[in-house]
Design a protein around this motif. Structure first.
Motif, PDB file in Angstrom:
ATOM      1  N   ASP A   1       0.810  -1.224   0.000  1.00 25.62           N
ATOM      2  CA  ASP A   1       0.000   0.000   0.000  1.00 25.62           C
ATOM      3  C   ASP A   1       0.843   1.275   0.000  1.00 25.62           C
ATOM      4  O   ASP A   1       0.315   2.384   0.189  1.00 25.62           O
ATOM      5  N   LYS A   2       2.159   1.147  -0.185  1.00 30.12           N
ATOM      6  CA  LYS A   2       3.061   2.289  -0.366  1.00 30.12           C
ATOM      7  C   LYS A   2       3.051   3.268   0.810  1.00 30.12           C
ATOM      8  O   LYS A   2       3.197   4.480   0.618  1.00 30.12           O
ATOM      9  N   ASP A   3       2.906   2.748   2.033  1.00 25.55           N
ATOM     10  CA  ASP A   3       2.936   3.612   3.204  1.00 25.55           C
ATOM     11  C   ASP A   3       4.257   3.524   3.957  1.00 25.55           C
ATOM     12  O   ASP A   3       4.409   4.085   5.040  1.00 25.55           O
ATOM     13  N   GLY A   4       5.221   2.795   3.385  1.00 24.70           N
ATOM     14  CA  GLY A   4       6.527   2.676   3.998  1.00 24.70           C
ATOM     15  C   GLY A   4       6.654   1.572   5.024  1.00 24.70           C
ATOM     16  O   GLY A   4       7.745   1.351   5.561  1.00 24.70           O
ATOM     17  N   LYS A   5       5.555   0.860   5.317  1.00 27.59           N
ATOM     18  CA  LYS A   5       5.582  -0.212   6.308  1.00 27.59           C
ATOM     19  C   LYS A   5       5.383  -1.560   5.605  1.00 27.59           C
ATOM     20  O   LYS A   5       4.518  -1.675   4.722  1.00 27.59           O
ATOM     21  N   PRO A   6       6.139  -2.575   5.998  1.00 26.86           N
ATOM     22  CA  PRO A   6       6.012  -3.876   5.337  1.00 26.86           C
ATOM     23  C   PRO A   6       4.648  -4.520   5.600  1.00 26.86           C
ATOM     24  O   PRO A   6       4.138  -4.477   6.728  1.00 26.86           O
ATOM     25  N   ASP A   7       4.060  -5.080   4.568  1.00 26.87           N
ATOM     26  CA  ASP A   7       2.828  -5.854   4.667  1.00 26.87           C
ATOM     27  C   ASP A   7       3.171  -7.331   4.510  1.00 26.87           C
ATOM     28  O   ASP A   7       4.248  -7.690   4.040  1.00 26.87           O
ATOM     29  N   VAL A   8       2.240  -8.196   4.892  1.00 26.22           N
ATOM     30  CA  VAL A   8       2.497  -9.634   4.885  1.00 26.22           C
ATOM     31  C   VAL A   8       1.455 -10.349   4.025  1.00 26.22           C
ATOM     32  O   VAL A   8       0.249 -10.095   4.155  1.00 26.22           O
ATOM     33  N   VAL A   9       1.935 -11.232   3.147  1.00 23.50           N
ATOM     34  CA  VAL A   9       1.067 -12.086   2.333  1.00 23.50           C
ATOM     35  C   VAL A   9       1.250 -13.527   2.781  1.00 23.50           C
ATOM     36  O   VAL A   9       2.381 -13.995   2.936  1.00 23.50           O
ATOM     37  N   THR A  10       0.149 -14.215   3.012  1.00 26.50           N
ATOM     38  CA  THR A  10       0.205 -15.619   3.427  1.00 26.50           C
ATOM     39  C   THR A  10      -0.683 -16.458   2.521  1.00 26.50           C
ATOM     40  O   THR A  10      -1.751 -16.021   2.095  1.00 26.50           O
ATOM     41  N   ARG A  11      -0.217 -17.673   2.249  1.00 26.18           N
ATOM     42  CA  ARG A  11      -0.990 -18.580   1.410  1.00 26.18           C
ATOM     43  C   ARG A  11      -1.261 -19.886   2.143  1.00 26.18           C
ATOM     44  O   ARG A  11      -0.350 -20.521   2.672  1.00 26.18           O
ATOM     45  N   THR A  12      -2.538 -20.283   2.184  1.00 23.85           N
ATOM     46  CA  THR A  12      -2.912 -21.648   2.530  1.00 23.85           C
ATOM     47  C   THR A  12      -3.279 -22.335   1.216  1.00 23.85           C
ATOM     48  O   THR A  12      -2.993 -21.823   0.138  1.00 23.85           O
TER      49      THR A  12
END
Length: 316
Positions: free
Chosen positions: A94-105
């Motif tokens: 989201d380009k806010d400078g904070k890392p986001d997390v993607v998870t897959r089941t």
């Protein structure tokens, strides 16, 4: 468990967190709290429910031990059983400078956006076919990360993430398998510019079955990427049970090579058993463009979910 390398090339063992029920295959190391050290993202089981979580590295922080934080609930599988985290990755969607997390089941991928206070928004949920394999890269060259899975990918819509993620196809043979068992549609996926044309390429192998290739997919333009026009190069015509798939410049010639390894299935199950040798190989990029490959077998003992890294800090 963390094994720290020392000046004498030996290793010391450190327990990161005790009494933790890890339920997942591929963890990820990334600086989640932006304090300058690597944290760990993983799946945990709490009271028969799966959660995405992260362990905070105490190296740069005030705490003395690794601390556990939940990111979000992963839900149940389609058969009502507790989900299993197959893959996870970190990027700023989201380009806010904070890392986001993607998870897959198995059949669901979730994107958890980190908030300014360090909390996590309700996840964006993407439904798809089975089963395993994921990487994150700006596949279409538009400046934001996309989610690449086993033979298909999701295009990130905009920085606000308010529009729908569009699903694209790379090659259906990785997600339309018909054996009818849990082995269908399992892959290892790695995204890297291997052909040297400035665009990310997609590398896919089968992580749970014999008889499949290691395939390199490239596109001639970003327009072709968005319109599902991919070219396939078979790095190896057949490379069985290839859970280990990674890239790096293994011969120091300036181009990208490939690490691949088979693994030994549990011999308690005769039905799913595989026979030796369990090959661990490197594939050297002969022409630097990914069109010609030379295999060099390193071992016959195999490896499960191995990765490349400069363990000795000697530049190799």
């Amino acid at each position: 468990m963390l094994f720290k390398s020392g000046a004498d090339r030996g290793f010391t063992k450190e327990v990161l967190y005790r009494d933790l029920y890890v339920r997942g295959d591929r963890a990820d190391a990334s600086d989640i709290d932006l304090d300058g050290d690597l944290d760990l993202v993983l799946g945990i089981n709490v009271a028969d429910s799966l959660f995405a979580a992260w362990l905070a590295n105490p190296l740069q922080g005030s705490q003395q031990e690794w601390q556990l934080f939940r990111i979000g609930y992963q839900g149940m599988e389609k058969d009502g059983k507790t989900a299993y985290l197959k893959d996870c990755g970190v990027a700023d969607f989201d380009k806010d400078g904070k890392p986001d997390v993607v998870t897959r089941t198995n059949v669901l991928t979730r994107l958890f956006s980190q908030q300014t206070d360090g909390g996590w928004a309700e996840p964006i949920q993407l439904s798809h076919s089975d089963h395993e394999g994921m990487d994150i890269s700006d596949l279409d060259g538009d400046g934001d990360p996309d989610i690449i899975l086993n033979g298909f990918w999701f295009e990130t819509p905009n920085a606000s993430l308010t529009e729908a993620f569009v699903q694209h196809r790379i090659d259906k043979k990785w997600f339309e398998q018909t054996e009818g068992s849990w082995r269908d549609d399992n892959s290892s996926v790695k995204v890297q510019d291997i052909t040297g044309d400035g665009r990310p390429d997609v590398l896919i192998s089968h992580s749970k079955k014999p008889g499949y290739p290691i395939s390199l997919y490239y596109a001639n333009s970003f327009v072709d990427v968005k319109n599902d026009r991919w070219q396939e190069i078979q790095v190896a015509e057949i490379f069985d049970f290839c859970q280990t798939l990674d890239t790096g410049d293994l011969d120091n010639d300036g181009d990208v090579d490939i690490l691949a390894a088979m693994f030994e299935r549990d011999h308690k199950s005769e039905k799913w058993r595989n026979q030796p040798p369990y090959i661990l190989s490197v594939f050297l990029n002969v022409d630097g463009k990914g069109l010609q490959w030379r295999e060099q077998q390193i071992s016959g003992k195999g490896m499960y979910a191995g990765v490349l890294g400069d363990v000795g800090s000697d530049g190799e």
